[in-house]
Design an enzyme around this catalytic site. Structure first.
Site, PDB file in Angstrom:
ATOM      1  N   SER A  10       0.815  -1.081  -0.035  1.00 53.53           N
ATOM      2  CA  SER A  10      -0.011   0.091  -0.130  1.00 53.53           C
ATOM      3  C   SER A  10       0.999   1.165  -0.076  1.00 53.53           C
ATOM      4  O   SER A  10       1.711   1.404   0.780  1.00 53.53           O
ATOM      5  CB  SER A  10      -0.756  -0.117   1.146  1.00 53.53           C
ATOM      6  OG  SER A  10      -1.341   1.254   1.441  1.00 53.53           O
ATOM      7  N   HIS A  34      -1.594  -1.827  -4.306  1.00 57.08           N
ATOM      8  CA  HIS A  34      -2.573  -1.590  -3.566  1.00 57.08           C
ATOM      9  C   HIS A  34      -2.845  -0.212  -3.164  1.00 57.08           C
ATOM     10  O   HIS A  34      -2.079   0.543  -2.679  1.00 57.08           O
ATOM     11  CB  HIS A  34      -2.597  -2.302  -2.226  1.00 57.08           C
ATOM     12  CG  HIS A  34      -3.961  -1.933  -1.417  1.00 57.08           C
ATOM     13  ND1 HIS A  34      -5.006  -3.028  -1.426  1.00 57.08           N
ATOM     14  CD2 HIS A  34      -4.290  -1.246  -0.556  1.00 57.08           C
ATOM     15  CE1 HIS A  34      -5.986  -2.429  -0.641  1.00 57.08           C
ATOM     16  NE2 HIS A  34      -5.513  -1.492   0.094  1.00 57.08           N
ATOM     17  N   ASP A  36      -4.845   3.248  -2.032  1.00 55.72           N
ATOM     18  CA  ASP A  36      -5.826   3.490  -1.017  1.00 55.72           C
ATOM     19  C   ASP A  36      -6.317   4.998  -1.413  1.00 55.72           C
ATOM     20  O   ASP A  36      -5.884   6.129  -1.152  1.00 55.72           O
ATOM     21  CB  ASP A  36      -5.172   3.618   0.281  1.00 55.72           C
ATOM     22  CG  ASP A  36      -5.165   2.118   0.711  1.00 55.72           C
ATOM     23  OD1 ASP A  36      -5.760   1.284   0.671  1.00 55.72           O
ATOM     24  OD2 ASP A  36      -3.808   2.009   1.096  1.00 55.72           O
ATOM     25  N   MET A  38      -9.016   7.750  -1.022  1.00 52.72           N
ATOM     26  CA  MET A  38      -9.998   8.199   0.046  1.00 52.72           C
ATOM     27  C   MET A  38     -10.538   9.469  -0.113  1.00 52.72           C
ATOM     28  O   MET A  38     -10.036  10.432  -1.243  1.00 52.72           O
ATOM     29  CB  MET A  38      -9.096   8.348   1.374  1.00 52.72           C
ATOM     30  CG  MET A  38      -8.761   7.128   1.795  1.00 52.72           C
ATOM     31  SD  MET A  38      -7.553   7.484   3.410  1.00 52.72           S
ATOM     32  CE  MET A  38      -6.746   5.836   3.415  1.00 52.72           C
ATOM     33  N   HIS A  67      -8.484   0.269  -4.001  1.00 58.33           N
ATOM     34  CA  HIS A  67      -9.347   0.205  -2.780  1.00 58.33           C
ATOM     35  C   HIS A  67     -10.009   1.421  -2.731  1.00 58.33           C
ATOM     36  O   HIS A  67      -9.409   2.546  -2.185  1.00 58.33           O
ATOM     37  CB  HIS A  67      -8.677  -0.311  -1.530  1.00 58.33           C
ATOM     38  CG  HIS A  67      -9.375   0.005  -0.400  1.00 58.33           C
ATOM     39  ND1 HIS A  67      -8.467  -0.253   0.979  1.00 58.33           N
ATOM     40  CD2 HIS A  67     -10.563  -0.285   0.099  1.00 58.33           C
ATOM     41  CE1 HIS A  67      -9.329  -0.206   1.686  1.00 58.33           C
ATOM     42  NE2 HIS A  67     -10.556  -0.256   1.333  1.00 58.33           N
ATOM     43  N   MET A  69     -11.946   4.029  -1.031  1.00 60.14           N
ATOM     44  CA  MET A  69     -12.812   4.303   0.581  1.00 60.14           C
ATOM     45  C   MET A  69     -13.395   5.627   0.100  1.00 60.14           C
ATOM     46  O   MET A  69     -13.082   6.605   0.667  1.00 60.14           O
ATOM     47  CB  MET A  69     -11.519   4.482   1.583  1.00 60.14           C
ATOM     48  CG  MET A  69     -11.381   3.040   1.829  1.00 60.14           C
ATOM     49  SD  MET A  69      -9.633   3.154   2.771  1.00 60.14           S
ATOM     50  CE  MET A  69      -8.549   3.271   1.328  1.00 60.14           C
ATOM     51  N   MET A 138     -10.916  -5.833   6.283  1.00 60.12           N
ATOM     52  CA  MET A 138      -9.993  -4.679   6.579  1.00 60.12           C
ATOM     53  C   MET A 138      -9.975  -5.091   8.098  1.00 60.12           C
ATOM     54  O   MET A 138     -10.445  -5.533   8.952  1.00 60.12           O
ATOM     55  CB  MET A 138     -10.801  -3.459   6.874  1.00 60.12           C
ATOM     56  CG  MET A 138     -11.039  -2.714   5.457  1.00 60.12           C
ATOM     57  SD  MET A 138      -9.754  -2.241   4.549  1.00 60.12           S
ATOM     58  CE  MET A 138      -8.675  -1.224   5.650  1.00 60.12           C
ATOM     59  N   ASP A 176      -5.951  -6.210   4.935  1.00 60.25           N
ATOM     60  CA  ASP A 176      -5.231  -4.955   4.971  1.00 60.25           C
ATOM     61  C   ASP A 176      -5.641  -4.381   6.327  1.00 60.25           C
ATOM     62  O   ASP A 176      -6.578  -4.065   6.838  1.00 60.25           O
ATOM     63  CB  ASP A 176      -6.283  -4.322   3.929  1.00 60.25           C
ATOM     64  CG  ASP A 176      -5.509  -2.732   3.574  1.00 60.25           C
ATOM     65  OD1 ASP A 176      -4.567  -2.437   3.815  1.00 60.25           O
ATOM     66  OD2 ASP A 176      -6.503  -2.150   2.729  1.00 60.25           O
TER      67      ASP A 176
HETATM   68  C1  DX5 Z   1      -6.097   1.847   5.656  1.00 57.02           C
HETATM   69  C2  DX5 Z   1      -5.703   1.428   4.277  1.00 57.02           C
HETATM   70  C3  DX5 Z   1      -4.600   0.489   4.148  1.00 57.02           C
HETATM   71  C4  DX5 Z   1      -3.111   0.967   4.897  1.00 57.02           C
HETATM   72  C5  DX5 Z   1      -2.425  -0.056   5.302  1.00 57.02           C
HETATM   73  O1  DX5 Z   1      -7.304   2.717   5.339  1.00 57.02           O
HETATM   74  O2  DX5 Z   1      -6.669   0.751   3.516  1.00 57.02           O
HETATM   75  O3  DX5 Z   1      -4.189   0.055   2.960  1.00 57.02           O
HETATM   76  O4  DX5 Z   1      -2.771   1.953   4.121  1.00 57.02           O
HETATM   77  O5  DX5 Z   1      -1.303   0.613   5.951  1.00 57.02           O
HETATM   78  P1  DX5 Z   1      -0.713  -0.133   7.221  1.00 57.02           P
HETATM   79  O6  DX5 Z   1      -0.064  -1.702   6.491  1.00 57.02           O
HETATM   80  O7  DX5 Z   1       0.384   0.652   7.563  1.00 57.02           O
HETATM   81  O8  DX5 Z   1      -1.694  -0.609   8.243  1.00 57.02           O
HETATM   82 ZN    ZN Z   2      -6.516  -0.329   1.685  1.00 66.35          ZN
END
Ligand code: DX5
Ligand code: ZN
Length: 221
Positions: A10, A34, A36, A38, A67, A69, A138, A176
């Site tokens: 990520s 991956h 993220d 948001m 992903h 969000m 998650m 994740d």
């Molecule tokens: C959280 C994300 C994850 C996150 C993982 O909202 O979906 O993908 O970046 O990061 P670590 O491994 O640091 O928890």
């Molecule tokens: Zn994620």
């Protein structure tokens, strides 16, 4: 039966000023990347969006698992595809009947998956798993990297493993949040196939060694 373990980075907690170089360094040790995305609404944080996916596409040949969000994920499917994304995963909490969303993703040539937040029970996605290439469980509340792994989700991983195996579905189980060699080993034992690692990889003093340690941790046997 879990499939051969797969490792993903990520990039959320990477240094965005040197994102390309940081991804290139670990790319040979990864199975996919991956992303993220948001919106500051579904989760209380903003990360990055389409331009960053497009920029990384120009420097990486990895499979991009996006992903989403966000409150309105389907509006991003077309732009994600154009930017070079390979898969979209959306939260069941914002899209309780994802039948149309799955069809929309496939019509664009995207793979599709569903995501479960820690408090959301497995039953919320069970009726739709046959539509999914991936189920993302998650193990932190989404929004931020570097949070502690919530071991309470391991039972949900095991429940998903059992369901997927008994229905002989090809759905991959991804975990994740808070993944380290120790927590990855626990998730592997519970039945996870794919492991997303943010800070324990991108912020490690030696990311190559971190990737190798993670890979060793999820190796079967
Ligand atoms: C959280 C994300 C994850 C996150 C993982 O909202 O979906 O993908 O970046 O990061 P670590 O491994 O640091 O928890
Ligand atoms: Zn994620």
């Amino acid at each position: 039966m879990a499939r051969p373990a797969r490792l993903a980075a990520s990039v959320l907690n990477a240094d965005f000023a040197r994102l390309g170089e940081d991804v290139a360094r670990v790319e040979p040790y990864l199975d996919f990347l991956h992303m993220d995305v948001m919106d500051g609404h579904f989760v209380p944080n903003l990360s990055f969006g389409i331009p960053v996916i497009a920029s990384l596409r120009r420097v990486s040949s990895l499979y991009f698992d996006c992903h989403l969000m966000v409150t309105n994920p389907t509006s991003l499917f077309g732009p994600v595809k154009e930017a070079g994304g390979d898969m979209v995963t959306i939260h069941i909490e914002v899209w309780p009947d994802p039948t149309g969303a799955a069809a929309h993703a496939r019509s664009l040539g995207l793979d599709f998956g569903l995501v479960l937040n820690p408090p959301t029970p497995f039953g919320a996605v069970a009726p739709f798993l046959h539509l999914c290439d991936r189920l993302l469980v998650m193990s932190v509340n989404p929004g931020f990297g570097a949070q502690a792994f919530m071991s309470g989700v391991l039972d949900k991983v095991a429940e998903a493993r059992k369901f997927i195996d008994s229905a002989a579905l090809p759905t991959d189980i991804e975990i994740d949040g808070g993944i380290t060699p120790e927590t990855a080993r626990l998730a592997r034992r519970a039945g996870a196939d794919s492991f997303v690692v943010g800070s324990a990889l991108m912020r490690a003093p030696d990311p190559v060694k971190a990737a190798q340690d993670l890979r060793a941790a999820v190796k079967d046997g």
